[in-house]
Write a protein that holds these residues in place. Structure first.
Motif, PDB file in Angstrom:
ATOM      1  N   LEU A  11      -7.516  12.870  30.209  1.00 28.18           N
ATOM      2  CA  LEU A  11      -6.515  12.501  31.197  1.00 28.18           C
ATOM      3  C   LEU A  11      -5.591  13.700  31.417  1.00 28.18           C
ATOM      4  O   LEU A  11      -5.156  14.338  30.462  1.00 28.18           O
ATOM      5  CB  LEU A  11      -5.708  11.289  30.734  1.00 28.18           C
ATOM      6  N   ASN A  12      -5.308  13.979  32.673  1.00 32.32           N
ATOM      7  CA  ASN A  12      -4.541  15.172  33.015  1.00 32.32           C
ATOM      8  C   ASN A  12      -3.170  14.849  33.584  1.00 32.32           C
ATOM      9  O   ASN A  12      -2.960  13.779  34.183  1.00 32.32           O
ATOM     10  CB  ASN A  12      -5.326  16.008  34.031  1.00 32.32           C
ATOM     11  N   CYS A  13      -2.272  15.818  33.427  1.00 37.89           N
ATOM     12  CA  CYS A  13      -0.894  15.644  33.880  1.00 37.89           C
ATOM     13  C   CYS A  13      -0.330  17.014  34.233  1.00 37.89           C
ATOM     14  O   CYS A  13      -0.534  17.978  33.487  1.00 37.89           O
ATOM     15  CB  CYS A  13      -0.084  14.993  32.759  1.00 37.89           C
ATOM     16  N   ASP A  14       0.341  17.124  35.365  1.00 39.55           N
ATOM     17  CA  ASP A  14       0.996  18.359  35.774  1.00 39.55           C
ATOM     18  C   ASP A  14       2.492  18.110  35.947  1.00 39.55           C
ATOM     19  O   ASP A  14       2.897  17.012  36.332  1.00 39.55           O
ATOM     20  CB  ASP A  14       0.413  18.866  37.097  1.00 39.55           C
ATOM     21  N   TYR A  15       3.292  19.143  35.694  1.00 39.27           N
ATOM     22  CA  TYR A  15       4.733  19.003  35.878  1.00 39.27           C
ATOM     23  C   TYR A  15       5.271  20.219  36.600  1.00 39.27           C
ATOM     24  O   TYR A  15       4.654  21.285  36.614  1.00 39.27           O
ATOM     25  CB  TYR A  15       5.443  18.774  34.541  1.00 39.27           C
ATOM     26  N   THR A  16       6.418  20.050  37.226  1.00 39.61           N
ATOM     27  CA  THR A  16       6.978  21.142  38.011  1.00 39.61           C
ATOM     28  C   THR A  16       8.272  21.700  37.423  1.00 39.61           C
ATOM     29  O   THR A  16       8.635  22.835  37.708  1.00 39.61           O
ATOM     30  CB  THR A  16       7.259  20.663  39.449  1.00 39.61           C
ATOM     31  N   ASN A  17       8.961  20.905  36.619  1.00 43.92           N
ATOM     32  CA  ASN A  17      10.261  21.316  36.096  1.00 43.92           C
ATOM     33  C   ASN A  17      10.082  22.177  34.840  1.00 43.92           C
ATOM     34  O   ASN A  17       9.658  21.688  33.794  1.00 43.92           O
ATOM     35  CB  ASN A  17      11.088  20.072  35.768  1.00 43.92           C
ATOM     36  N   SER A  18      10.421  23.454  34.919  1.00 40.70           N
ATOM     37  CA  SER A  18      10.236  24.357  33.785  1.00 40.70           C
ATOM     38  C   SER A  18      11.217  24.073  32.647  1.00 40.70           C
ATOM     39  O   SER A  18      11.103  24.638  31.559  1.00 40.70           O
ATOM     40  CB  SER A  18      10.377  25.806  34.244  1.00 40.70           C
ATOM     41  N   MET A  19      12.197  23.201  32.893  1.00 37.34           N
ATOM     42  CA  MET A  19      13.146  22.847  31.836  1.00 37.34           C
ATOM     43  C   MET A  19      12.590  21.789  30.887  1.00 37.34           C
ATOM     44  O   MET A  19      13.169  21.534  29.832  1.00 37.34           O
ATOM     45  CB  MET A  19      14.450  22.322  32.447  1.00 37.34           C
ATOM     46  N   PHE A  20      11.490  21.168  31.266  1.00 36.91           N
ATOM     47  CA  PHE A  20      10.898  20.162  30.384  1.00 36.91           C
ATOM     48  C   PHE A  20      10.446  20.817  29.086  1.00 36.91           C
ATOM     49  O   PHE A  20       9.789  21.870  29.094  1.00 36.91           O
ATOM     50  CB  PHE A  20       9.714  19.468  31.048  1.00 36.91           C
ATOM     51  N   ASP A  21      10.811  20.169  27.990  1.00 33.22           N
ATOM     52  CA  ASP A  21      10.602  20.772  26.688  1.00 33.22           C
ATOM     53  C   ASP A  21       9.802  19.895  25.731  1.00 33.22           C
ATOM     54  O   ASP A  21       9.417  20.332  24.647  1.00 33.22           O
ATOM     55  CB  ASP A  21      11.987  21.044  26.082  1.00 33.22           C
ATOM     56  N   TYR A  22       9.609  18.664  26.138  1.00 36.21           N
ATOM     57  CA  TYR A  22       8.996  17.697  25.231  1.00 36.21           C
ATOM     58  C   TYR A  22       8.180  16.748  26.072  1.00 36.21           C
ATOM     59  O   TYR A  22       8.663  16.262  27.105  1.00 36.21           O
ATOM     60  CB  TYR A  22      10.108  16.951  24.481  1.00 36.21           C
ATOM     61  N   LEU A  45      -0.628  19.450  31.046  1.00 37.94           N
ATOM     62  CA  LEU A  45      -1.027  18.911  29.754  1.00 37.94           C
ATOM     63  C   LEU A  45      -2.147  17.906  29.935  1.00 37.94           C
ATOM     64  O   LEU A  45      -2.340  17.371  31.042  1.00 37.94           O
ATOM     65  CB  LEU A  45       0.140  18.294  28.984  1.00 37.94           C
ATOM     66  N   SER A  46      -2.883  17.721  28.863  1.00 41.17           N
ATOM     67  CA  SER A  46      -4.003  16.793  28.928  1.00 41.17           C
ATOM     68  C   SER A  46      -4.073  15.995  27.634  1.00 41.17           C
ATOM     69  O   SER A  46      -3.644  16.464  26.577  1.00 41.17           O
ATOM     70  CB  SER A  46      -5.319  17.528  29.198  1.00 41.17           C
ATOM     71  N   LEU A  47      -4.605  14.810  27.757  1.00 39.49           N
ATOM     72  CA  LEU A  47      -4.828  13.927  26.611  1.00 39.49           C
ATOM     73  C   LEU A  47      -6.335  13.734  26.465  1.00 39.49           C
ATOM     74  O   LEU A  47      -7.007  13.336  27.427  1.00 39.49           O
ATOM     75  CB  LEU A  47      -4.150  12.579  26.827  1.00 39.49           C
ATOM     76  N   HIS A  48      -6.853  14.058  25.273  1.00 39.92           N
ATOM     77  CA  HIS A  48      -8.262  13.870  24.986  1.00 39.92           C
ATOM     78  C   HIS A  48      -8.417  12.704  24.018  1.00 39.92           C
ATOM     79  O   HIS A  48      -7.712  12.659  22.990  1.00 39.92           O
ATOM     80  CB  HIS A  48      -8.865  15.136  24.369  1.00 39.92           C
ATOM     81  N   ILE A  49      -9.318  11.803  24.331  1.00 44.77           N
ATOM     82  CA  ILE A  49      -9.623  10.675  23.453  1.00 44.77           C
ATOM     83  C   ILE A  49     -11.105  10.765  23.114  1.00 44.77           C
ATOM     84  O   ILE A  49     -11.964  10.710  24.005  1.00 44.77           O
ATOM     85  CB  ILE A  49      -9.335   9.319  24.133  1.00 44.77           C
ATOM     86  N   VAL A  50     -11.383  10.941  21.801  1.00 42.16           N
ATOM     87  CA  VAL A  50     -12.787  11.043  21.429  1.00 42.16           C
ATOM     88  C   VAL A  50     -13.003  10.481  20.028  1.00 42.16           C
ATOM     89  O   VAL A  50     -12.238  10.827  19.117  1.00 42.16           O
ATOM     90  CB  VAL A  50     -13.287  12.513  21.527  1.00 42.16           C
ATOM     91  N   PRO A  51     -13.980   9.596  19.836  1.00 45.79           N
ATOM     92  CA  PRO A  51     -14.774   8.978  20.882  1.00 45.79           C
ATOM     93  C   PRO A  51     -14.004   7.844  21.567  1.00 45.79           C
ATOM     94  O   PRO A  51     -13.167   7.196  20.940  1.00 45.79           O
ATOM     95  CB  PRO A  51     -15.967   8.408  20.104  1.00 45.79           C
ATOM     96  N   SER A  52     -14.271   7.606  22.831  1.00 44.58           N
ATOM     97  CA  SER A  52     -13.599   6.539  23.568  1.00 44.58           C
ATOM     98  C   SER A  52     -14.148   5.185  23.126  1.00 44.58           C
ATOM     99  O   SER A  52     -15.352   5.021  22.905  1.00 44.58           O
ATOM    100  CB  SER A  52     -13.823   6.717  25.072  1.00 44.58           C
TER     101      SER A  52
END
Lengths: 113, 116
Positions: free
Chosen positions: A21-32, A73-80
């Motif tokens: 699962l993928n996720c993109d962000y635009t705010n460079s202040m994000f820290d967590y 960032l991405s979330l990997h789940i294995v095995p699903s």
């Protein structure tokens, strides 16, 4: 202005395979960054998190990867597993512990037997 | 150990009315945050209460107000309801150590508000 984006509304994966699962962000202040999982008629539950000082965090079948330069960032789940079928939300905060979280729109993951 | 509880679970209001939603935090938690989740969207931060005061606020109009009681439970009030206020309202609790919140947020099941 959508600061956290999950561009895939849905994802279907066969049981036993890897789910990404993928996720993109635009705010460079994000820290967590965090991932939450939500079943129908339940509140979101915390799954895994990562601080910006790391590029990977692993917890059992779940691994989160952070690429700060790409703001991705991405979330990997294995095995699903079938029980992994849920809506997954990516969230971000500018300070760990501030917990004023900015969420993505969510990705509905379906694990097929 | 009771988790975060919210009431009511569902309610229907008409435009212009006022609504109050209630939340009891997880045992041992002292901070309550409220989020609005519109259909097909992720939760959006409304505000956060600690020590009976609003500590942080998201981009929501003054029609949205809240309160925290000495037992750490909280209310969310929305005045002059609009159709666009229809959403799932989520309450989340956590623990504040005097410097920052510790641990992750625990969410309740939410209150589904429909405005007609």
């Amino acid at each position: 202005d959508q600061q956290v984006k999950q561009n895939s509304p849905s994802l279907s994966v066969q049981e036993g395979r890897i789910s990404i699962l993928n996720c993109d962000y635009t705010n460079s202040m994000f820290d967590y960054f965090l991932w939450y999982k939500k079943y129908p008629a339940e509140g979101p539950t915390f799954l895994i998190s990562i601080s910006s000082i790391k590029d990977k965090n692993e917890d059992g079948r779940f691994t989160v990867f952070l690429n700060k330069s790409a703001k991705h960032l991405s979330l990997h789940i294995v095995p699903s597993q079938p029980g992994d079928s849920a809506v997954y939300f990516c969230a971000a905060s500018d300070i760990q512990g501030a917990q004023k979280l900015v969420f993505g729109q969510g990705t509905r993951l379906t694990i097929n037997p | 150990d009771a988790g975060v509880t919210q009431s009511p679970t569902h309610l229907i209001k008409t435009r212009g009315q006022q609504v109050t939603l209630r939340c009891s935090p997880k045992s041992g938690h002292d901070t309550v945050s409220w989020y609005q989740q519109a259909l097909g969207q992720g939760p959006q931060f409304i505000f956060q209460y600690y020590e009976e005061e609003e500590r942080q606020r998201g981009n929501f109009p003054d029609r949205f107000s809240g309160h925290q009681f000495p037992n750490y439970s909280s209310e969310l009030n929305v005045n002059a309801l609009l159709l666009g206020d229809s959403a799932l309202y989520l309450c989340a609790s956590s623990l504040y150590d005097g410097v920052a919140l510790t641990g992750e947020l625990f969410f309740g099941e939410g209150s589904r508000l429909t405005v007609l």
